[in-house]
Design a protein around this motif. Structure first.
Motif, short mmCIF file in Angstrom:
data_model
loop_
_atom_site.label_atom_id
_atom_site.label_comp_id
_atom_site.label_asym_id
_atom_site.label_seq_id
_atom_site.Cartn_x
_atom_site.Cartn_y
_atom_site.Cartn_z
N ASP A 322 0.82 -1.22 0.00
CA ASP A 322 0.00 0.00 0.00
C ASP A 322 0.85 1.27 0.00
O ASP A 322 0.37 2.35 0.37
N GLY A 323 2.09 1.13 -0.38
CA GLY A 323 2.94 2.33 -0.48
C GLY A 323 3.20 3.00 0.85
O GLY A 323 3.28 4.23 0.91
N SER A 324 3.34 2.26 1.94
CA SER A 324 3.65 2.78 3.29
C SER A 324 2.52 3.61 3.88
O SER A 324 2.73 4.33 4.87
N ARG A 325 1.33 3.53 3.30
CA ARG A 325 0.22 4.29 3.87
C ARG A 325 -0.14 3.78 5.26
O ARG A 325 -0.48 4.56 6.16
N THR A 326 -0.09 2.46 5.46
CA THR A 326 -0.39 1.92 6.78
C THR A 326 0.62 2.37 7.81
O THR A 326 0.26 2.78 8.95
N ASP A 327 1.90 2.34 7.47
CA ASP A 327 2.94 2.79 8.40
C ASP A 327 2.75 4.26 8.76
O ASP A 327 2.93 4.66 9.92
N ALA A 328 2.41 5.07 7.78
CA ALA A 328 2.19 6.50 8.05
C ALA A 328 1.00 6.69 8.98
O ALA A 328 1.03 7.53 9.89
#
Length: 456
Positions: A322-328
């Motif tokens: 998801d393109g680091s959206r969860t980490d953000a």
């Protein structure tokens, strides 16, 4: 053409009806005004108005409504969705098609439901529920602050009246003295300087009386604002008959412990901390798989191989990247959690300090009340003595004695009100400020808590 005219007329009628209803409702709302303040106004009556509509209470209620809506939306995250999907289509089929019809209309009835999302909806619902509890606790704090403000404004009015009586008596005394000196001046018994000196004394007393009179109006305006009745200045305010406020102070440590447990602001922040923890879990679940179920029934004007009269489908979605959206999202919610935890720590420190300061104030007010009561008794006896001498036609300072007694009476009342407000603020920090418990010493509350703990 006829149908368009009819529809247009119906539309205009509906618009006029809506406007009429809207104007009528607005006029009705404008005509609704708060009831007039009771006359005379007592502290008990004023406190009964604390829960009436007020901007501060309305803000608290609006926050609760927003939190309830958020909770409803979070719980609806995996609810069943039923909807109709329809389309009208015109097509030009190829020459080799067996069906050369141009109509390709379809109508489907669909039922979708998320069967499992691996904790996303559960975490969102828990966060919203905790936020709702936090908003309700803040409403309790708002109600407490409303009562404290009304008490403070009510006491200010009573003290302003007593201050006015004191300066009014002083001005009267100085005017009588000035009138006597004018008579003596006409008889050439005193000098211009002596007369002007007394004139200056009288003008100072007159100025103080004027200031105290303005203070009466100012305090009444503030009380009217606190009661959400701006412009309705109460005429007669009855001095309150306070309960026994001279009570033994509990240990400050026990009060601090109870305040950290029961204070609504602290409890609200604790609920917000739990809400933020749930939001972190919700953010972490952003890349979790989900399982959806779908039921579909359809009707079609054209037959196709891809058209089904009925369809049941179970769909599994597994995010891969998801393109680091969860980490953000997790980082953002962790930052919010850290901020709320810091606010909670500050609130706990503030509550502990406020309890200590009120405890010290009450301890100091003991001696102050004794001093003021002693002074009041002295001034009362001195006034009786001056009155007796005056009746015996012996030179006496009756006017000054009356002024000083009124001042002592006002000072004693001020100390009583300071003590009552300190008890009330302490009870508010403990999360308890009902009408019947406004001035109840926390010692009784501590004993009640110990009895409850033993029964459990």
């Amino acid at each position: 053409m006829l149908s368009n005219t009819v529809f247009r007329q119906i539309g205009w009628l509906a618009l006029l009806l809506f406007c009429g209803l809207t104007v009528g409702y607005a006029q009705e709302q404008a005509d609704e005004k708060p009831a007039a303040l009771p006359e005379p106004l007592t502290l008990e009556k004023a406190l009964e108005l604390a829960d009436e509509p007020h901007p501060e209470l309305q803000i608290a209620e609006a926050r609760i409504s927003a939190a309830e809506a958020e909770l409803q939306g979070a719980r609806a995250g995996d609810d069943t969705a039923i909807y109709v999907d329809g389309a009208l289509a015109y097509v030009e089929p190829p020459d080799y098609a067996l069906n050369q019809d141009h109509d390709d209309h379809r109508l489907t009835l669909n039922l979708d439901k998320t069967l499992y999302d691996f904790g996303r909806t559960r975490s969102a619902s828990e966060a919203a529920a905790r936020q709702l509890d936090s908003s309700k606790l803040l409403r309790i704090n708002t109600r407490q602050q409303r009562r404290l403000e009304i008490m403070q404004r009510f006491f200010d009015v009573v003290l302003a009246d007593l201050q006015y009586y004191r300066y009014n008596e002083e001005m009267a005394v100085e005017f009588v003295e000035l009138d006597k000196m004018r008579d003596r001046y006409e008889l050439k018994q005193i000098s211009d300087l002596a007369l002007l000196e007394q004139e200056a004394v009288y003008q100072r007393a007159r100025h103080r009386r004027s200031q105290s009179q303005n203070r009466q109006r100012e305090t009444r305006a503030r009380l009217a604002q606190a009661l959400n009745r701006p412009g309705q200045l109460p005429r007669n305010v009855v001095p309150p008959d306070l309960p026994a406020i001279e009570q033994e102070l509990p240990e400050v440590e026990s009060l601090q412990t109870l305040a950290l447990k029961e204070n609504p602001v602290v409890q609200s922040l604790r609920e917000r901390v739990e809400a933020d923890r749930a939001r972190v879990a919700e953010a972490r679940a952003g890349d979790n798989p989900s399982v959806q179920g779908t039921l579909q029934a359809g009707a079609y004007s054209r037959e196709r191989n891809s058209y089904d009269d009925f369809r049941a489908e179970l769909q599994l979605t597994v995010p891969l990247y998801d393109g680091s959206r969860t980490d953000a999202g997790v980082a953002r919610e962790k930052a919010r959690l850290f901020e709320t935890q810091s606010r909670l720590s500050l609130a706990e420190r503030d509550v502990r300090q406020q309890v200590l300061e009120l405890w010290l104030q009450l301890d100091s007010l003991k001696a102050k009340r004794e001093q003021r009561e002693t002074e009041k008794r002295y001034r009362e006896l001195y006034l009786d003595r001056s009155r007796a001498l005056y009746e015996l036609e012996v030179e006496a300072d009756l006017g000054d004695s009356m002024v000083l007694y009124t001042e002592a009476e006002r000072n004693a009342a001020e100390t009583d009100y300071e003590t009552a407000l300190a008890w009330a603020r302490l009870n508010a920090l403990l999360g308890r400020l009902d009408l019947d418990e406004a001035f109840v010493p926390p010692k009784n509350l501590l004993q009640k808590d110990e009895t409850d703990a033993q029964s459990e």
